[in-house]
Design a protein around this motif. Structure first.
Motif, PDB file in Angstrom:
ATOM      1  N   LEU A 192      68.658  26.917  50.229  1.00  0.00           N
ATOM      2  CA  LEU A 192      68.567  25.561  50.836  1.00  0.00           C
ATOM      3  C   LEU A 192      68.093  26.730  52.052  1.00  0.00           C
ATOM      4  O   LEU A 192      69.054  27.129  52.793  1.00  0.00           O
ATOM      5  N   VAL A 193      66.565  26.225  52.787  1.00  0.00           N
ATOM      6  CA  VAL A 193      66.685  26.806  54.443  1.00  0.00           C
ATOM      7  C   VAL A 193      65.710  26.136  55.218  1.00  0.00           C
ATOM      8  O   VAL A 193      66.114  25.038  54.645  1.00  0.00           O
ATOM      9  N   LEU A 250      72.164  21.701  60.651  1.00  0.00           N
ATOM     10  CA  LEU A 250      72.792  21.969  59.984  1.00  0.00           C
ATOM     11  C   LEU A 250      72.913  23.333  59.949  1.00  0.00           C
ATOM     12  O   LEU A 250      73.794  24.131  59.152  1.00  0.00           O
ATOM     13  N   ALA A 251      72.381  24.064  60.283  1.00  0.00           N
ATOM     14  CA  ALA A 251      72.344  25.650  60.596  1.00  0.00           C
ATOM     15  C   ALA A 251      73.692  26.172  61.140  1.00  0.00           C
ATOM     16  O   ALA A 251      73.824  26.812  61.053  1.00  0.00           O
ATOM     17  N   LEU A 254      64.314  31.680  59.281  1.00  0.00           N
ATOM     18  CA  LEU A 254      64.718  30.421  58.772  1.00  0.00           C
ATOM     19  C   LEU A 254      65.717  31.298  58.111  1.00  0.00           C
ATOM     20  O   LEU A 254      66.481  32.781  58.440  1.00  0.00           O
ATOM     21  N   VAL A 255      67.208  30.106  58.139  1.00  0.00           N
ATOM     22  CA  VAL A 255      68.254  30.738  58.220  1.00  0.00           C
ATOM     23  C   VAL A 255      68.686  30.036  56.769  1.00  0.00           C
ATOM     24  O   VAL A 255      68.190  29.051  55.689  1.00  0.00           O
ATOM     25  N   THR A 256      69.683  30.182  55.933  1.00  0.00           N
ATOM     26  CA  THR A 256      69.759  29.892  54.965  1.00  0.00           C
ATOM     27  C   THR A 256      70.781  29.211  55.179  1.00  0.00           C
ATOM     28  O   THR A 256      72.475  29.419  55.468  1.00  0.00           O
ATOM     29  N   LEU A 257      71.609  27.928  54.836  1.00  0.00           N
ATOM     30  CA  LEU A 257      72.288  26.880  54.624  1.00  0.00           C
ATOM     31  C   LEU A 257      73.242  26.891  53.627  1.00  0.00           C
ATOM     32  O   LEU A 257      73.424  27.549  52.783  1.00  0.00           O
ATOM     33  N   ARG A 258      74.702  27.286  54.762  1.00  0.00           N
ATOM     34  CA  ARG A 258      75.731  28.059  53.316  1.00  0.00           C
ATOM     35  C   ARG A 258      76.131  26.323  52.630  1.00  0.00           C
ATOM     36  O   ARG A 258      76.560  25.870  53.117  1.00  0.00           O
ATOM     37  N   LEU A 259      76.424  26.747  51.879  1.00  0.00           N
ATOM     38  CA  LEU A 259      76.729  24.907  50.234  1.00  0.00           C
ATOM     39  C   LEU A 259      77.797  25.427  49.912  1.00  0.00           C
ATOM     40  O   LEU A 259      78.231  26.191  49.845  1.00  0.00           O
ATOM     41  N   VAL A 260      78.550  24.194  50.114  1.00  0.00           N
ATOM     42  CA  VAL A 260      79.471  23.983  48.694  1.00  0.00           C
ATOM     43  C   VAL A 260      79.590  24.102  47.981  1.00  0.00           C
ATOM     44  O   VAL A 260      80.027  25.076  47.375  1.00  0.00           O
ATOM     45  N   GLU A 261      78.554  24.028  47.680  1.00  0.00           N
ATOM     46  CA  GLU A 261      78.126  23.535  45.800  1.00  0.00           C
ATOM     47  C   GLU A 261      77.397  25.104  45.392  1.00  0.00           C
ATOM     48  O   GLU A 261      75.851  24.551  46.307  1.00  0.00           O
ATOM     49  N   PRO A 262      77.548  25.753  44.990  1.00  0.00           N
ATOM     50  CA  PRO A 262      76.204  26.791  44.350  1.00  0.00           C
ATOM     51  C   PRO A 262      74.952  26.106  43.888  1.00  0.00           C
ATOM     52  O   PRO A 262      75.470  25.594  43.346  1.00  0.00           O
TER      53      PRO A 262
END
Length: 306
Positions: free
Chosen positions: A167-168, A175-176, A254-262
């Motif tokens: 998710l980017v 959110l970043a 772009l950056v990757t959003l760090r999700l709680v759920e993989p």
């Protein structure tokens, strides 16, 4: 049956009329009309209805079309074999795969990484899922590479690779800055997807549906490049295969959003037509090279031939 008749028929279908087909083939319109009449006489069936605005297929013509394309491809293969030319392999790939993965695989094929006897002339067709699937179904490509959308492929096919799902967002997106992103954070955030049938829409529907339930989805009419630019400029977030955004992530666009759920990985599927003649060996070499280039191969992913 004279292949010229079939070639005239297919050209009229693809270009929408006799005039355009004649220009494409380098014939006079009267010659194309005559070839169509001879084809219909041999088949004892009307395959096209001519009108002032062009030509449309009859039911008989719709049944004939895939066989006509197959016959013309066989005719081309025989001519290439007789002239001692390299076989031709027509490849279709979703834009997301062609963006970062196919160049590596095709370069390895071109430089003989798969061994002797696999040299081939490659034609690459790139598009969204619908475009690639139509080309494959019409016999315009010999093998198609697509991300798995959960629907079982018909005919010969194999899983040749796997890709992470990410998710980017743009680096300035709110959110970043989040240490961890939850589903609650995403509810008020637009999700950008490209035109219907694209990889990002498929991933939203099939891989992220639990995570993204209730989130707003905005459709971007355009290409993957347009989707990435809009995401980079903070217009929303996008769920994409890692291959599609590798360059943008490396460059910091772009950056990757760090999700709680993989998110689960997504498979890369190759689907091909049987009986490709001299192109069969290059095809198998291509599939082998694709497996070797599996982005997740180092994490134990294995491909199973179906």
């Amino acid at each position: 049956m004279d292949s010229r008749y079939l070639r005239a028929f297919v050209a009229v279908v693809e270009h929408g009329g006799i005039s355009a087909a004649a220009q494409e083939l380098g014939y006079a319109q009267s010659s194309v009309s005559a070839q169509l009449k001879r084809l219909e006489a041999e088949l004892d069936a009307t395959v096209l209805v001519r009108a002032g605005t062009g030509a449309t297929l009859t039911e008989a013509g719709r049944r004939l079309l895939p066989h006509a394309r197959e016959a013309l491809e066989l005719d081309e293969r025989m001519r290439r074999a007789a002239r001692g030319e390299r076989p031709r392999l027509r490849i279709g790939a979703q834009e997301s795969l062609a963006h970062a993965w196919m160049p590596e695989v095709l370069a390895a094929l071109e430089y003989g990484a798969a061994g002797p006897g696999t040299s081939t002339e490659v034609e690459l067709t790139v598009g969204n899922r619908d475009r690639v699937q139509r080309a494959f179904g019409a016999g315009e490509v010999d093998v198609a590479f697509q991300y798995d959308n959960g629907q079982r492929a018909v005919g010969p096919h194999a899983v040749v690779g796997h890709d992470r799902t990410v998710l980017v967002a743009g680096p300035g997106h709110p959110l970043a800055r989040q240490e961890r992103v939850t589903s609650d954070h995403l509810l008020d955030c637009p999700f950008l997807v490209a035109e219907r049938g694209c990889t990002s829409e498929m991933l939203v529907d099939h891989l992220g549906r639990d995570l993204l339930a209730g989130a707003h989805t905005a459709t971007v009419t355009g290409s993957l490049s347009a989707l990435l630019r809009l995401t980079a400029h903070g217009q929303g977030v996008s769920l994409l295969p890692a291959l599609a955004v590798a360059r943008e992530l490396e460059q910091g666009d772009l950056v990757t959003l760090r999700l709680v759920e993989p998110l689960r990985p997504v498979s890369i599927i190759a689907q091909w037509h049987p009986r490709l003649g001299l192109a069969e060996r290059p095809l198998q070499a291509l599939l082998d090279l694709a497996r070797r280039a599996d982005p997740l191969a180092g994490q134990g992913s294995r491909a199973e031939v179906s």
